[in-house]
Design a protein around this motif. Sequence first.
Motif, PDB file in Angstrom:
ATOM      1  N   PRO B 112       0.803  -1.219   0.000  1.00 20.63           N
ATOM      2  CA  PRO B 112       0.000   0.000   0.000  1.00 20.63           C
ATOM      3  C   PRO B 112       0.837   1.270   0.000  1.00 20.63           C
ATOM      4  N   LYS B 113       2.046   1.205   0.530  1.00 19.98           N
ATOM      5  CA  LYS B 113       2.912   2.385   0.585  1.00 19.98           C
ATOM      6  C   LYS B 113       4.284   1.971   0.090  1.00 19.98           C
ATOM      7  N   SER B 114       5.016   2.930  -0.478  1.00 18.29           N
ATOM      8  CA  SER B 114       6.259   2.535  -1.127  1.00 18.29           C
ATOM      9  C   SER B 114       7.297   2.019  -0.134  1.00 18.29           C
ATOM     10  N   ASP B 115       7.137   2.298   1.165  1.00 23.80           N
ATOM     11  CA  ASP B 115       8.136   1.779   2.107  1.00 23.80           C
ATOM     12  C   ASP B 115       7.622   0.572   2.904  1.00 23.80           C
ATOM     13  N   ALA B 116       6.483   0.000   2.475  1.00 23.21           N
ATOM     14  CA  ALA B 116       5.916  -1.123   3.230  1.00 23.21           C
ATOM     15  C   ALA B 116       6.624  -2.429   2.886  1.00 23.21           C
ATOM     16  N   TYR B 117       6.544  -3.377   3.798  1.00 26.60           N
ATOM     17  CA  TYR B 117       7.067  -4.712   3.533  1.00 26.60           C
ATOM     18  C   TYR B 117       5.944  -5.588   2.973  1.00 26.60           C
ATOM     19  N   ALA B 118       6.335  -6.710   2.389  1.00 22.51           N
ATOM     20  CA  ALA B 118       5.345  -7.621   1.817  1.00 22.51           C
ATOM     21  C   ALA B 118       4.434  -8.159   2.920  1.00 22.51           C
ATOM     22  N   THR B 119       3.215  -8.473   2.519  1.00 17.31           N
ATOM     23  CA  THR B 119       2.232  -8.946   3.493  1.00 17.31           C
ATOM     24  C   THR B 119       1.906 -10.422   3.300  1.00 17.31           C
ATOM     25  N   HIS B 120       2.582 -11.068   2.355  1.00 20.46           N
ATOM     26  CA  HIS B 120       2.362 -12.500   2.118  1.00 20.46           C
ATOM     27  C   HIS B 120       3.716 -13.203   2.112  1.00 20.46           C
ATOM     28  N   PRO B 121       3.716 -14.488   2.457  1.00 19.73           N
ATOM     29  CA  PRO B 121       4.983 -15.226   2.391  1.00 19.73           C
ATOM     30  C   PRO B 121       5.419 -15.419   0.944  1.00 19.73           C
ATOM     31  N   SER B 122       6.714 -15.573   0.724  1.00 20.15           N
ATOM     32  CA  SER B 122       7.218 -15.824  -0.620  1.00 20.15           C
ATOM     33  C   SER B 122       7.018 -17.306  -0.970  1.00 20.15           C
ATOM     34  N   PHE B 123       7.018 -17.600  -2.268  1.00 23.70           N
ATOM     35  CA  PHE B 123       6.653 -18.948  -2.739  1.00 23.70           C
ATOM     36  C   PHE B 123       7.599 -20.014  -2.195  1.00 23.70           C
ATOM     37  N   ARG B 163       5.719 -16.391   6.903  1.00 24.09           N
ATOM     38  CA  ARG B 163       4.399 -15.903   7.305  1.00 24.09           C
ATOM     39  C   ARG B 163       4.525 -14.829   8.386  1.00 24.09           C
ATOM     40  N   ALA B 164       5.618 -14.895   9.180  1.00 21.60           N
ATOM     41  CA  ALA B 164       5.790 -13.914  10.258  1.00 21.60           C
ATOM     42  C   ALA B 164       6.350 -12.591   9.750  1.00 21.60           C
ATOM     43  N   GLY B 165       7.078 -12.590   8.660  1.00 31.23           N
ATOM     44  CA  GLY B 165       7.646 -11.339   8.165  1.00 31.23           C
ATOM     45  C   GLY B 165       8.916 -11.551   7.373  1.00 31.23           C
ATOM     46  N   LYS B 166       9.645 -10.458   7.197  1.00 25.69           N
ATOM     47  CA  LYS B 166      10.791 -10.473   6.284  1.00 25.69           C
ATOM     48  C   LYS B 166      11.909 -11.366   6.794  1.00 25.69           C
ATOM     49  N   LEU B 167      12.610 -11.983   5.841  1.00 25.24           N
ATOM     50  CA  LEU B 167      13.782 -12.799   6.156  1.00 25.24           C
ATOM     51  C   LEU B 167      14.964 -12.193   5.420  1.00 25.24           C
ATOM     52  N   GLN B 168      15.674 -11.299   6.121  1.00 22.05           N
ATOM     53  CA  GLN B 168      16.830 -10.687   5.492  1.00 22.05           C
ATOM     54  C   GLN B 168      17.928 -11.727   5.322  1.00 22.05           C
ATOM     55  N   PRO B 169      18.668 -11.646   4.235  1.00 28.26           N
ATOM     56  CA  PRO B 169      19.726 -12.628   4.023  1.00 28.26           C
ATOM     57  C   PRO B 169      20.968 -12.355   4.873  1.00 28.26           C
ATOM     58  N   GLU B 170      21.730 -13.424   5.095  1.00 26.68           N
ATOM     59  CA  GLU B 170      23.022 -13.319   5.780  1.00 26.68           C
ATOM     60  C   GLU B 170      24.082 -13.037   4.724  1.00 26.68           C
ATOM     61  N   ASP B 171      24.812 -11.929   4.900  1.00 27.92           N
ATOM     62  CA  ASP B 171      25.820 -11.529   3.918  1.00 27.92           C
ATOM     63  C   ASP B 171      27.218 -12.064   4.229  1.00 27.92           C
ATOM     64  N   ASP B 172      27.413 -12.589   5.438  1.00 30.94           N
ATOM     65  CA  ASP B 172      28.755 -13.013   5.837  1.00 30.94           C
ATOM     66  C   ASP B 172      28.872 -14.538   5.739  1.00 30.94           C
TER      67      ASP B 172
END
Lengths: 516, 440
Positions: B112-123, B163-172
């Motif tokens: 809904p807003k350009s800074d929002a996070y996704a509201t559904h889990p990824s496939f 389903r709970a929210g974003k999963l940022q990747p580990e870069d190290d």
Amino acid sequence: MLAPSGATVPAPLRRLTREQYHRSVLALFPSHGWSDTPALRFPADETAGPFLTNVRQPVAPLQVDLYATAAQDLAARATATPTDVNRLVEGCNRFRGDEFCGTTALHQLARRAWRRALDDGERTALTALYRQGASGGGGLAGGLALGLEAILSSPSFLYLVEPGEPVGNGRLRLTGFGLATRLSFFLWNQGPDDVLLDAAERGELDTPDGVAAQAWRMLKDERATAQLGRFHLEWLGLGGLDTLEKDSRRYPFFTQATREALKAETLAFVDTVIRRSDGRLETLLSASFTLAQEPSLRVYGIDPPTRFTPGLPVGLDPTQRAGLLTQPAWLAAQANPSTTSPVHRGLFVVTNLLCLPLGSPPPGVDITPIGVDPTGQKTRRQLVEQHTSDPACAGCHRLIDPIGLVFERYDAVGAWRTTDLDDGQLIDTRVTVTTGSDLDGPVDDPVTLVKKIAKSPRVHDCATRQWYRFAFGRQETAEDEVELEKLSARFQASGGNVPDLLVALVTSDAFRTRLP
Amino acid sequence: MNTLSRRALLSRLARLSAASAFAPLLDAVAAPADRSFTPPRNLLVLYHPNGFEPGWKPTVMNGELSLGPTLSALEPFKSRLLVTYGLMAGIRNEVLAHSEGMTSMFTGSLIPKSDAYATHPSFDQLIAEKIAGASPLTSLELGVQSQVGFGAGGNSSVMIYSRAGKLQPEDDPNAAFRRLFGQAATPSELAQARARRQSVLDLVRSDLAKVRDLAGADAAAKLDAHATGLRKLETRLDELSMLQCDRAFTPHTLNGGQLGAHERFPQLADLQADLAVLALTCGVTRVASIQYANSVTDRRIPGVNPNVGLHATMHAGTRTEKATINRYFAGLGAAVLSKLEAVKRTDGTSLLDETLVVWGSEMAIGNHLKDPVPFIVAGGAKPGAGYFHQGRLLEVERQRTTRLLVSAMHAFGLSSTTVLGDLTDDSSRGPLPGASRVAP
């Protein structure tokens, strides 16, 4: 006691940002002389408006794992050598034995890390952990390490917990410890020190006067410098300055040293105005001096004076420079790698200084950034002005573009210029500002515009709103508007004095209460 | 026994059987008779930023696929690829912004807003729910300088959502390796580590309960997520200790600053690819992803775009500069496929035969266009035995990328899925026509 007239606002649970974790850990082990912590490797933080705060999304499994690993590593590091162990039990009468000294230290560390008093169960649990760690040859170091691992893994450390007590009408007044937490993360971006925790425990934070006394103490402390700097970096959109890219072919001098110098200049200027000068927003946005280091003097086109001492005030040409929006840090951050970006600069003023929310571009329009006219027929100004002739764009761009065009006098790294390097044309900065705010009207040059911004009541109102978001670590809601109006009026009545605004904010009803 | 608790019991039983070693066998017995393809064992998701410049479209001459200059690095694998051309990103507007592209790319979420996070889990997370079983990690998100520089932490730098929210990747890579395989080596070290961990977790759990009482109403969901993370952590040490596989991995010696240094990008890309392959080989997880940089990345990669940041180059660079970047990322994808192909079971089956690779981008080109977004599906079964019809170019028009993701879910047996996230219109409904060998 709480005045019943004020607003009570929600308090979503915040998780420590990387910097909050980092600073809180360093504060727990002040005599260990650390400079790095695992927090710098945690996933990046979220934002609310321009400010870093982890308020929106729940913690991810990866972050829970990283917290566990970090706690284990920090506990091992804090107890690595006999000297380190002695630092943790400093002041304890060692004749009372390792277990007494070890558990006493753990109880004190837990109070500081969890920002509250421990209950008996917690004391017992930490003592049991100490014994487990000390057994089997672990000794004092092993006992401390296991206790520390648990302390640093606990949600009481990892989240900004703000306990409250019911005061009727379904509202909560923050407890002394809850208020100490909110206050300390606002002014210092780390947990409270023992002085603040003791004041909380004695009930001194139960009155606005008591809160004000602590706030003034904290603002005078050096720990406030970094936080005032952080507010201005994030408000001005300078969070990415450390890695800001400029075209190395066009600006070969724009190196890491330049980036650091530009950032240091803005930070030193903010600290000087707020903590050592009149503290006014108008001064921040209009003063014609700076505290530059050599690489940024090059951007100003000033030869370093003989016997130049970096960090001392340097007078600038008042027809070219006035305050934060004419410093190279902001001008360079709001520009493309090799060209300026009037849209970015204008949009920034509209959203971050006027607090006018704008939507995304409408469907179907071309949002390719404006470059150079390939036919060489049009100046950049004429390219930008196409926005306002297109009805689909004009709604927002008549607010954005005139302001952005005034700043065209500064190139992509913030140097003063009279012609555009790409089209060779003289730069025309005469515009009519049309934002529906008190900035509106004809303006000829950037210094006139920033002086208008510096005096604008609308900008003072917006600055109040930004400080409010920063203080609570979240976007405001409808419930916040009552308090925001009061604070803005007070800020303007004080002549825009920032420290006065901060103390007004922390003694407000909104800051001292929350919804259940 | 009422219906509700009966249902709860049945689902508990289902979970138990899914966690048992015989789960794949049971699945096979229960499969419908007409299922004539081998579902992949693993899923690997790849992302590279800002699509490919016009001209990347492969050609077909006399039925023979020719990948062209952009994708030439993939030539050795072309019989294993389904290259799509013409898919649209799942966004509301005609013009695609970074945040919308990243949040919708794998989730189908319309923000809904350009800074929002996704509201559904990824496939991939929906697939993980089906196939993760007792794997120590439900999924593994790896990044290559995805959380440094411009855009770090914003929604333009995250693509995977549970389903709970974003999963940022580990870069190290070193931190990721330690998370995958732990540190304890000998059985007695392991026993000690287990005892310590249990005591620490006991205290943490009681603190969690206390914080639940002290914090406001919104805290419950956040603390639930924290508790879930702790539960996974608690069991992982045991599960990892039972893994039997060769954990050969050369850790890097970079310090924190070097980890974010532009010139380290290729080295980190290589290490993260090694780790993803190692994790899948050892069965630490069955679902992994590698996110190369992010949608607004400022990375300057030696020999690729040394002077100006990557996204800025994809906007304003020359055709040659953009083509160099495109070929570089095509090469990274090819390198991952090579590493997967190089892992062989004794019967000659490769890890690429068992791993479906779904590779996409958030926009068509750096200038924010929404089609054609490059999406490629590779491997997942022995040639000719899988769900996807590979060795082909599939041209489509006005179809969302999410339809290809729905196809991927069907390939894993999630055949009742028709849509992903908020994208439910006709161009988003059902698996992608023409993508499958076994379905229309």
